[in-house]
Design an enzyme around this catalytic site. Sequence first.
Site, PDB file in Angstrom:
ATOM      1  N   TYR A 222      -2.861  -8.826   8.799  1.00 25.94           N
ATOM      2  CA  TYR A 222      -2.680  -9.202  10.204  1.00 25.94           C
ATOM      3  C   TYR A 222      -1.477  -8.531  10.865  1.00 25.94           C
ATOM      4  CZ  TYR A 222      -6.375 -12.550   9.282  1.00 25.94           C
ATOM      5  OH  TYR A 222      -7.581 -13.113   8.947  1.00 25.94           O
ATOM      6  N   GLU A 384     -23.338 -13.269  17.655  1.00 21.85           N
ATOM      7  CA  GLU A 384     -23.726 -12.120  16.823  1.00 21.85           C
ATOM      8  C   GLU A 384     -23.763 -10.833  17.638  1.00 21.85           C
ATOM      9  OE1 GLU A 384     -23.498 -12.434  13.812  1.00 21.85           O
ATOM     10  OE2 GLU A 384     -23.563 -14.611  13.729  1.00 21.85           O
ATOM     11  N   HIS A 387     -20.514  -9.133  17.922  1.00 24.92           N
ATOM     12  CA  HIS A 387     -20.188  -8.240  16.797  1.00 24.92           C
ATOM     13  C   HIS A 387     -20.843  -6.872  16.997  1.00 24.92           C
ATOM     14  CE1 HIS A 387     -18.247 -11.247  14.326  1.00 24.92           C
ATOM     15  NE2 HIS A 387     -19.330 -11.987  14.153  1.00 24.92           N
ATOM     16  N   TRP A 485     -10.750 -30.630  -1.599  1.00 20.70           N
ATOM     17  CA  TRP A 485     -11.567 -30.289  -0.412  1.00 20.70           C
ATOM     18  C   TRP A 485     -11.660 -31.510   0.502  1.00 20.70           C
ATOM     19  CZ3 TRP A 485     -13.761 -26.264   2.092  1.00 20.70           C
ATOM     20  CH2 TRP A 485     -14.873 -26.474   2.903  1.00 20.70           C
ATOM     21  N   HIS A 513     -19.653 -19.828   3.688  1.00 23.27           N
ATOM     22  CA  HIS A 513     -18.567 -18.858   3.522  1.00 23.27           C
ATOM     23  C   HIS A 513     -17.845 -18.953   2.180  1.00 23.27           C
ATOM     24  CE1 HIS A 513     -19.582 -19.378   7.706  1.00 23.27           C
ATOM     25  NE2 HIS A 513     -19.055 -18.193   7.968  1.00 23.27           N
TER      26      HIS A 513
HETATM   27  O1  X8Z Z   1     -20.355 -17.883  10.392  1.00 20.66           O
HETATM   28  C1  X8Z Z   1     -20.337 -17.864  11.612  1.00 20.66           C
HETATM   29  C2  X8Z Z   1     -21.205 -16.868  12.350  1.00 20.66           C
HETATM   30  C3  X8Z Z   1     -21.393 -15.609  11.600  1.00 20.66           C
HETATM   31  S1  X8Z Z   1     -20.005 -14.583  11.623  1.00 20.66           S
HETATM   32  C4  X8Z Z   1     -22.562 -17.464  12.599  1.00 20.66           C
HETATM   33  N1  X8Z Z   1     -19.624 -18.777  12.299  1.00 20.66           N
HETATM   34  C5  X8Z Z   1     -18.805 -19.789  11.637  1.00 20.66           C
HETATM   35  C6  X8Z Z   1     -19.668 -20.798  10.913  1.00 20.66           C
HETATM   36  O2  X8Z Z   1     -20.875 -20.841  11.143  1.00 20.66           O
HETATM   37  O3  X8Z Z   1     -19.128 -21.566  10.107  1.00 20.66           O
HETATM   38  C7  X8Z Z   1     -19.505 -18.860  13.745  1.00 20.66           C
HETATM   39  C8  X8Z Z   1     -18.727 -20.103  14.011  1.00 20.66           C
HETATM   40  C9  X8Z Z   1     -18.027 -20.455  12.734  1.00 20.66           C
HETATM   41 ZN    ZN Z   2     -19.319 -13.916  13.401  1.00 21.49          ZN
END
Ligand code: X8Z
Ligand code: ZN
Length: 614
Positions: A222, A384, A387, A485, A513
Amino acid sequence: MKNWISLTALAAASLAINGCKKIDDEASSSRAVDTKIEATSAKDFVEQAEKHLFDFSTYAAKVEWINSTYLTEDTDALAAISGAEGTKMSVDFALQAAEFAKQDGLDPVVKRKLDMLRGGIVMPAPTKAGAADELSAIATSLQSQYGKGKGVLRGEEINGSDIEAAMGTNRNPAELKEMWASWHMNVGGPMRDDYSRMVEIANEGSKELGFADTGAMWRSNYDMPAEEFAETMDKLWLDVKPLYDELHTYVRGKLNEKYGDSVQAKTGPIRADLLGNMWAQEWGNIYDIVAPEGAGDIGYDMSDLLLQKEYDAIKMVKAGEDFFSSLGFDPLPKTFWQRSQFVKPADREVVCHASAWDLDNKDDIRIKMCIKVNGDDFITVHHELGHNYYQRAYKDQSYLHLNGANDGFHEAIGDMLALSITPDYLVKINLLDQNQVPGADKDTGLLLRQAMDKVAFLPFGLLVDKWRWGVFSGEIKPADYNNSWHELKREYQGIMPPVERPSDAFDPGAKYHIPGNTPYARYFLARILQFQFYKAACDAAGWEGPLHRCSFYGNKEVGAKLNSMLELGASKPWPDALEGFTGSREMSGKAMLEYFKPLQDWLKEQNKGKTKGW
Ligand code: X8Z
Ligand code: ZN
């Protein structure tokens, strides 16, 4: 999706062979990729590395695309091999970059690129034989498992995109609990041991590159010291926390009124499954439950409008494209429409979590979604496309600058446009009739609807990587993965699970994620930044009314200004990019607080006499 995170793409790409923890020697044999560099100077080294990475990324992106849109043992195996190759190459370059970075008198652009090479790998592996293969196999397997994840509703199996949508519309507490518990148990549960092994390997890799652990490496990207970045995140959170606290108190009260004490108590944390979202990260779907009579009656619901006007997936994406076109951006290429995945294929498993891709670092941009016709996905489509338009705007930069100013910028662009989806804008695109436009007396409702998504997200956006940073640093041990968590969810969000959680469960794995190894601080930053961008755009458009009523749709000056920020990519430190667009060099919650000021005052009034906090 991966190219815009450049090196990330290479390192994070990995799928295991049919769930195996270890990939065997035969399966992991790599293609012979020539990564040899005989550099005469740091600058020469960087140029050669960029060339190799560029070429490899266009190959790896195709493998990943095929895997994500067609999950089988075979595509998992190929993705695992390609991911391992990418990791080996990027670790090799990172180690050389670290050596070159020690030289005196380096050109600042070259020095910054060396730092990017050294710190930009999301999940690095150590150089010892087999490590990159094992890491890639695990990462690939986790991603694939998530993609195939199923929950249960009324005793029947339900897939990921359906359960996500159902959490938004279902109002039966027993069914919500059933969906929440089954999803967390089925999807997260089996991942824990693989996850902790993956953390071990990535940490070894990070240490070889001179970082304390993988979290420290993530925080190094960053344009500021890693410690300062963690402080910046905390400071931004403290700025907006009072607004979150008011919203939490108000929403808890409304849930108590609707469901009664036995489902949602008047005090303490909110039950996680009642908020209209599997992760309680955005609460807009339960606006109907919290809307105050009168001022809260906005008169329309985005999902209903889309259904009434017979929108389908393509029409939703066309609306997003039209917004960018109205700002002066070129239309999306024909290949975007031919090659994107817009809806969930009926006959195979795919990774449904939305993403945007740039397969050739030029024009082959695509989205991959399982679009549902609802308000959430209407926003996600804009997200999206943000991006994709960013990727296209910076395509002429050199490889290491094919990226956002920082990753929060990349996440904020589409959202900033989506903030312009005001009632007046909806009239312009014929989704709303003029006589349906809510008057100024409904401003509270409009702001509350928006806060339920935007403000509610903030503590979640912060805690995901607080958890991961703790995991990487060793402060959170595998035996405490699950408890910590939920402690973080309770501490920051004021949320508690609807059923008791065994300490050997792995609920973080039920959020895309975590198995997907996508850093999450970016979404927290984006939540803050999108309001800064939006305010700057509205100022540039000469808007004088209340901020939340501003739509810069159709404003070519704003578009040109936006494009000058986007085309920089990562070629300048992010404060330069931010200053160019907003006039400020600091990320700040001020614009977001200004936007929600009338709501915050109103919430304070509503909450008088109520117990706050949890
Ligand atoms: O993962 C995403 C996008 C793809 S970059 C759909 N987002 C986060 C999530 O879904 O947890 C957008 C908002 C937060
Ligand atoms: Zn995104």
